[in-house]
Motif scaffolding. Structure first.
Motif, PDB file in Angstrom:
ATOM      1  N   VAL A   1       0.826  -1.211   0.000  1.00  0.00           N
ATOM      2  CA  VAL A   1       0.000   0.000   0.000  1.00  0.00           C
ATOM      3  C   VAL A   1       0.860   1.260   0.000  1.00  0.00           C
ATOM      4  CG1 VAL A   1      -0.187   0.231   2.527  1.00  0.00           C
ATOM      5  CG2 VAL A   1      -2.069   1.018   1.070  1.00  0.00           C
ATOM      6  N   ASN A   2       2.106   1.131   0.475  1.00  0.00           N
ATOM      7  CA  ASN A   2       2.994   2.302   0.489  1.00  0.00           C
ATOM      8  C   ASN A   2       3.499   2.682  -0.903  1.00  0.00           C
ATOM      9  OD1 ASN A   2       2.891   2.418   3.300  1.00  0.00           O
ATOM     10  ND2 ASN A   2       4.622   1.024   3.528  1.00  0.00           N
ATOM     11  N   LEU A   3       3.499   1.735  -1.826  1.00  0.00           N
ATOM     12  CA  LEU A   3       4.161   1.973  -3.116  1.00  0.00           C
ATOM     13  C   LEU A   3       3.435   2.987  -4.006  1.00  0.00           C
ATOM     14  CD1 LEU A   3       5.352  -1.668  -3.907  1.00  0.00           C
ATOM     15  CD2 LEU A   3       6.573   0.182  -2.749  1.00  0.00           C
ATOM     16  N   PRO A   4       2.132   2.828  -4.278  1.00  0.00           N
ATOM     17  CA  PRO A   4       1.490   3.827  -5.149  1.00  0.00           C
ATOM     18  C   PRO A   4       1.471   5.220  -4.514  1.00  0.00           C
ATOM     19  CG  PRO A   4      -0.147   2.329  -4.215  1.00  0.00           C
ATOM     20  CD  PRO A   4       1.192   1.752  -3.906  1.00  0.00           C
ATOM     21  N   VAL A   5       1.228   5.285  -3.209  1.00  0.00           N
ATOM     22  CA  VAL A   5       1.228   6.593  -2.540  1.00  0.00           C
ATOM     23  C   VAL A   5       2.630   7.189  -2.567  1.00  0.00           C
ATOM     24  CG1 VAL A   5       0.717   7.827  -0.410  1.00  0.00           C
ATOM     25  CG2 VAL A   5      -0.644   5.831  -1.053  1.00  0.00           C
ATOM     26  N   GLY A   6       3.637   6.348  -2.328  1.00  0.00           N
ATOM     27  CA  GLY A   6       5.015   6.824  -2.386  1.00  0.00           C
ATOM     28  C   GLY A   6       5.407   7.304  -3.765  1.00  0.00           C
ATOM     29  N   GLY A   7       4.909   6.626  -4.812  1.00  0.00           N
ATOM     30  CA  GLY A   7       5.192   7.066  -6.170  1.00  0.00           C
ATOM     31  C   GLY A   7       4.636   8.452  -6.453  1.00  0.00           C
ATOM     32  N   LEU A   8       3.416   8.711  -5.962  1.00  0.00           N
ATOM     33  CA  LEU A   8       2.830  10.046  -6.127  1.00  0.00           C
ATOM     34  C   LEU A   8       3.619  11.098  -5.348  1.00  0.00           C
ATOM     35  CD1 LEU A   8      -0.982   9.180  -5.877  1.00  0.00           C
ATOM     36  CD2 LEU A   8       0.337   9.737  -7.938  1.00  0.00           C
ATOM     37  N   LEU A   9       4.127  10.705  -4.170  1.00  0.00           N
ATOM     38  CA  LEU A   9       4.944  11.637  -3.382  1.00  0.00           C
ATOM     39  C   LEU A   9       6.227  11.998  -4.119  1.00  0.00           C
ATOM     40  CD1 LEU A   9       4.634  10.230   0.272  1.00  0.00           C
ATOM     41  CD2 LEU A   9       3.745  12.387  -0.612  1.00  0.00           C
ATOM     42  N   VAL A  10       6.874  11.002  -4.690  1.00  0.00           N
ATOM     43  CA  VAL A  10       8.112  11.250  -5.433  1.00  0.00           C
ATOM     44  C   VAL A  10       7.840  12.192  -6.604  1.00  0.00           C
ATOM     45  CG1 VAL A  10       9.881  10.188  -6.888  1.00  0.00           C
ATOM     46  CG2 VAL A  10       9.220   9.098  -4.747  1.00  0.00           C
ATOM     47  N   LEU A  11       6.741  11.960  -7.306  1.00  0.00           N
ATOM     48  CA  LEU A  11       6.396  12.818  -8.442  1.00  0.00           C
ATOM     49  C   LEU A  11       6.115  14.246  -7.968  1.00  0.00           C
ATOM     50  CD1 LEU A  11       5.696  13.117 -11.447  1.00  0.00           C
ATOM     51  CD2 LEU A  11       3.348  12.424 -10.893  1.00  0.00           C
ATOM     52  N   GLY A  12       5.327  14.366  -6.903  1.00  0.00           N
ATOM     53  CA  GLY A  12       4.993  15.694  -6.409  1.00  0.00           C
ATOM     54  C   GLY A  12       6.202  16.461  -5.909  1.00  0.00           C
ATOM     55  N   LEU A  13       7.048  15.796  -5.129  1.00  0.00           N
ATOM     56  CA  LEU A  13       8.243  16.462  -4.615  1.00  0.00           C
ATOM     57  C   LEU A  13       9.234  16.773  -5.723  1.00  0.00           C
ATOM     58  CD1 LEU A  13       8.734  14.393  -1.344  1.00  0.00           C
ATOM     59  CD2 LEU A  13       8.326  16.858  -1.474  1.00  0.00           C
TER      60      LEU A  13
END
Length: 583
Positions: free
Chosen positions: A232-244
């Motif tokens: 569950v951390n992976l898709p949310v983490g991917g969006l975080l990486v993109l946003g940051l």
């Protein structure tokens, strides 16, 4: 992402040395609009081996551009989400462990699944401060986030218990820099008087992750797979990486070039200091983890770990003292009253947070007889009141300018509410335990940001990352110690209470069954006695939490009376004595 605005004069400090009426003893800081020169620091306050960089940081104005509006909201949301994931990952595994042990037939490894995460996170906390002090904020934060995501991927794809443990260690290493980095980025994004609400929201969202972790873990484990507790951390983490990656992440101060830092990495990050501190922390946490569970407290293994930790800590202390301000934990920072009292206060407040997060679900499951999933619902009163209190506390700091009154209120509310928790029994009504939670959640919500804000008010920009790291290190290590003590109190009390309240039951079998399954093996006539033993044992844990709050009521008085209001720092011509700034 939007164009940042020029900062208000609250953060615009320059050293007034021109006035002939002021001697060196009365050196002061004058606030001048449009400039931001780091406050007077000198060698004892700037911790770098490059004297040229020191002089440049002292004498060269640095035009800080505060974020406002949408850019600030985006940065704050991204950081809050990252902290939420980190806290969620720390607690979500609790309800997944039974299925994991079934998959890998790894019952002896249960302790490692949770403890290795805490171990690796605690050990790297001081190093994370040095990294944010030396390297740019964005790549540093993304690196820690990448490690966290990599650890989650390894855990989700684990084919053995050893692989899962390794993944938890990697995730813990990544988590070490997320809170420290998040607080550092917020300090670089907003002036001091506006940080209270932002820090409060970030901490509140993070604590929400800690609270709902067991509930979400139960849902995923029951209806999908325990592996999704990590996936569950992976898709949310991917969006975080993109946003940051797309966001403009500001710096809290000028930093040396990465090439210069890499050339002297061992000295810049004090890697020998880390090599001494890590064994001390690891051995201490292992002794606390294994003592009373895998081994007796008096066993050679546990005593040896305590002794080894003490010896390693002594050598680290000598090395740290020898290195001075170039050490892993700079000596001059540790002498700042707001830093060490802030670290202690934050640790004591968080002790109550963790005790409630771990032992209230036990009360609801064992005493009230609800399911693990419903126990997560029962603690929502505490979580929601905390979420209401955090932004409100930030707004009150903006209005009054001081943190000590709110930290003191939090400590008093914690002492009273934890005292009320210690009266929980099978007969406690729903209205009562909801009221206790509202008082406790509101109190800790008011207090959680205060130590962080006090430290940020006491330190110059160059030292903020290290100050944040010290707070997080003390909190991580301190709460690990108090949770081990809480567990020892609970288990010891349960072992003593069961023969007294339910003499006909097999105490060892009840203990082995755990809070959710003992009802399956206990006769109906003996059930009230077992339930009463569980209630009494949970109550005694909250004696410790109440005592920690009482101590916090005294330690918070050292946080310093520094007015954070913008209008106080905008007073034209007002000079703030250096002694008042440094405390």
């Amino acid at each position: 992402m939007g164009t940042p605005n020029t900062p208000p004069t609250t953060a615009s400090n320059s050293i007034d040395q021109a006035s002939p009426t002021k001697s060196a003893a009365t050196l002061s800081i004058r606030h001048v609009s449009g400039e931001s020169t780091p406050p007077p620091t000198g060698p004892s306050r700037l911790h770098t081996n490059d004297q040229t960089s020191q002089n440049a940081a002292i004498t060269t104005p640095h035009d800080t551009q505060w974020l406002t509006g949408t850019p600030l909201a985006i940065i704050s949301s991204l950081i809050a989400t990252a902290v939420f994931l980190m806290m969620l990952d720390a607690s979500i595994i609790s309800t997944a462990i039974p299925r994991i042990t079934d998959t890998f037939h790894s019952l002896p490894d249960i302790g490692w699944y949770a403890s290795i995460y805490q171990l690796s996170s605690a050990v790297l906390q001081p190093l994370s401060g040095r990294i944010y002090q030396r390297f740019p904020n964005k790549p540093s934060f993304l690196t820690f986030l990448f490690l966290f995501e990599l650890g989650s991927l390894i855990c989700g794809a684990a084919s053995s218990s050893a692989m899962l443990i390794a993944g938890r260690a990697v995730a813990g290493m990544g988590s070490a820099g997320l809170v420290t980095g998040g607080l550092t980025i917020i300090a670089a994004s907003a002036p001091l008087h506006k940080r209270a609400a932002l820090v409060g929201v970030i901490m509140g969202v993070g604590q929400m992750g800690l609270a709902i972790g067991p509930l979400l873990g139960g849902v995923l484990t029951s209806y999908v797979s325990w592996r999704w507790c990590f996936y569950v951390n992976l898709p949310v983490g991917g969006l975080l990486v993109l946003g940051l990656g797309l966001a403009s992440v500001p710096e809290q101060c000028p930093k040396p070039s990465a090439r210069r830092v890499w050339r002297s990495l061992q000295s810049e990050l004090d890697l020998p200091g880390l090599a001494l501190l890590a064994p001390a922390a690891v051995q201490l946490l292992l002794a606390l983890e294994w003592g009373g569970s895998r081994y007796s407290w008096g066993s050679v293994t546990v005593v040896g770990l305590f002794c080894g930790s003490a010896v390693a800590a002594w050598f680290w202390f000598l090395w740290n003292w020898f290195r001075g301000d170039a050490a892993l934990m700079p000596v001059s920072l540790m002498r700042v009253r707001a830093v060490w009292t802030g670290a202690i206060t934050h640790c004591l407040i968080m002790t109550g947070v963790f005790c409630a997060s771990f032992f209230l679900p036990i009360y609801f499951q064992a005493v009230k007889g609800v399911t693990p999933m419903m126990s997560g619902v029962c603690v929502l009163a505490s979580v929601l009141s905390q979420l209401v209190a955090l932004p409100l506390a930030g707004r009150m700091v903006e209005l009054t300018g001081y943190v000590i009154p709110f930290a003191l209120f939090s400590a008093i509310a914690g002492a009273v509410s934890n005292g009320l928790y210690s009266t929980l029994s099978p007969a406690t009504s729903t209205a009562q335990w909801i009221g206790y939670q509202v008082l406790n959640g509101f109190g800790r919500g008011v207090g959680m940001p205060m130590a962080v804000l006090a430290v940020q008010a006491a330190l110059p920009p160059h030292d903020l990352a290290m100050g944040n790291a010290i707070i997080m290190f003390v909190q991580t290590l301190g709460t690990a110690i108090t949770l081990a003590a809480s567990d020892a109190i609970f288990e010891g009390s349960l072992e003593a209470e069961l023969p007294l309240r339910a003499p006909r039951v097999n105490a060892a079998a009840v203990l082995a069954a755990g809070a959710t399954h003992f009802r399956e093996i206990v006769a109906e006539s003996d059930l009230p006695g077992v339930v009463a033993a569980y209630a009494a044992s949970v109550d005694r844990v909250f004696y410790l939490a109440a005592g920690a709050s009482v101590v916090a009521a005294f330690s918070c008085l050292g946080l310093e009376w520094v007015d954070m209001r913008e209008k106080e720092r905008l007073s034209a011509g007002d000079d703030v004595p250096l002694e008042e700034y440094e405390g």
